[in-house]
Design an enzyme around this catalytic site. Sequence first.
Site, PDB file in Angstrom:
ATOM      1  N   PRO A 111       0.801  -1.191  -0.099  1.00 57.28           N
ATOM      2  CA  PRO A 111      -0.012  -0.150   0.169  1.00 57.28           C
ATOM      3  C   PRO A 111       0.763   1.468   0.125  1.00 57.28           C
ATOM      4  O   PRO A 111       1.948   1.298   0.633  1.00 57.28           O
ATOM      5  CB  PRO A 111      -0.782  -0.064   1.295  1.00 57.28           C
ATOM      6  N   CYS A 112       0.513   2.254  -0.680  1.00 55.93           N
ATOM      7  CA  CYS A 112       0.939   3.352  -0.985  1.00 55.93           C
ATOM      8  C   CYS A 112       0.580   4.561  -0.237  1.00 55.93           C
ATOM      9  O   CYS A 112       1.215   5.769  -0.087  1.00 55.93           O
ATOM     10  CB  CYS A 112       1.042   3.843  -2.091  1.00 55.93           C
ATOM     11  N   GLN A 113      -0.670   4.512   0.564  1.00 58.13           N
ATOM     12  CA  GLN A 113      -1.374   5.505   0.917  1.00 58.13           C
ATOM     13  C   GLN A 113      -0.648   6.373   2.006  1.00 58.13           C
ATOM     14  O   GLN A 113      -0.704   7.598   2.080  1.00 58.13           O
ATOM     15  CB  GLN A 113      -2.696   5.083   1.769  1.00 58.13           C
ATOM     16  N   LEU A 136       2.694   6.823   1.924  1.00 58.66           N
ATOM     17  CA  LEU A 136       3.918   7.442   1.054  1.00 58.66           C
ATOM     18  C   LEU A 136       3.660   8.573   0.294  1.00 58.66           C
ATOM     19  O   LEU A 136       4.378   9.473   0.186  1.00 58.66           O
ATOM     20  CB  LEU A 136       4.721   6.306   0.503  1.00 58.66           C
TER      21      LEU A 136
END
Length: 563
Positions: free
Chosen positions: A152-154, A156
């Site tokens: 998950p990139c949320q 970053l």
Amino acid sequence: MQLSMFDGKVDYYLNKPIRLIEFFAGYGSQSKALEELEKWGLKFQHWKICEWAVKSIQAYKDLHFANDNNDYSRDFTFEYIAQILFENGISSNYNEPMTLEQIKRLGEKQCRNIYNNCVATHNLVNIQKCTAEKLEITDTDKYDYILTYSFPCQDLSKAGLQKGMEKGSGTRSGMLWEVERILGELNEGGQTKLPRILLMENVPDVIGSGAIKDFAKWLGKLESLGYKCYWKVLNAKDFGIPQNRERCFMISILGDYFYGFPQTIPLTYKLVDILETKVDEKFYLSQKAINGKLNTQFNVSSLEMTLPQKDGCCRTLCARDYKDPKCVIEPIACELRTDEGIRTFNDNVMGTLRTIDACGQKHIIEPTMKEQLCDRLVESGLLKVGDVINHSYTNGLTGKNPNSRQSLEDYVESTNGICNTLTTRPDVLGIAVDDLTTKNKRLAQMVNDKKIDVEKVQAIDIYNQTTHDEMHTIKTNIDKGNMTAITQNLRIRKLTPKECFRLMGIKDEDFEKIAKKQSNASLYHLAGDSIVVSVLVAIFGQMIKGFDFNDYIKEFYKNIKGI
């Protein structure tokens, strides 16, 4: 740039059959890329996935295992199925696992469907509950195992809260360290249990100033396991897809091997080339929606950030696009269908309107109910200058609401030059005007630009959104001051789900498989939360002798548009 101390000595090529393990699988972009490479001799096998989101599980099943219709749940009770789904940790919102009570509320039919989908796709569901043993990595002398992890990139992304991915932080991006745990467990059995190749994908912020220390720790861990790591930020528009989507990719190869990222290619096709030629009217933005984009305080939702870039590329698709999809601008119809047939506009009046649209074809659209009403009132001769038109009853005009007022006279109210009391819906009112050149400077400019015959009565809405006479309709947009602004007869609409999937490198036939059991909102989320297939094809294609990326991208466009 890379942080490995030394490059490997020789290039690595995929000479063995591939067994793919996908962590955070989504609908399986990585699988799709390897499937495409089977045309170049690659032997590929789905092995295991970890995906906890119910909608993504369904999409993966429909795309990759559409022919598996077995009922793996037939010997189990509903209570048992619900308990298994709870223990595996399925999620309905991509953020946290469902409770047992929430799972039971789904009902028996849906729970059995989810269970069957998990079995069919070899899904271990929640990575936090996955162990090395469940990956069943064996016969590494006969197979190359590839493990992909698009965590998950949320936490970053600049669009998120930027909580980071520090180990032990408990953030969603911190799921990276679950991969570390599993690789450590595999390494306890010796390097023969480790996947030969690892592929990481995430937003460029994974190597930004806020995360670089954690990224360096991750690289150090991989190198301690025997991997050579190579990473680079790649943009989808450099690999044949007209989307400005930058992502950081890292290839890690077990052993002393070298990897070189693929060369970019010129962008041949632009966003306009992949648009659908027939789009449902529901995808077009209302004036209210356009005004909202013009006045919003949220930059990501602004009209500027929603429309394509000047180079003809779509801006980066996001998972949140299910709330506010990206948009395109199209010329409006050069013809309107009326009760008397197709009305063709006068070239001298409409100017640039009589051109083909952005897709290379003419569109014929139905006039809106408001346009139909204004046309009929003008043609009936019922209007006098200064009369107010109440077009909130237009369902009655088309027969959609039998209880609405039916008579045209009922739409016109004589005001003796005084405006009616404005309500919270002033947009339902219009006014009949005549001498545009003296009473409205903006409309006067329209007269000058469009050569409107001012001798004829014009019916305009209260915000000057549309003007009508018995020959033509002119569309306009509104600026922040609620004043008329001509936009060269263009309309703004949302990208359709199919267009979004095309921008993710998914062919139309594969989109139809995914879309079969998904809502439009879900499709927007799935597209924005995935990886562009063409970029993955280029990355993996570097490990296949004789692979030609240009041949692949040509075939892709033939599939979606018949180009």
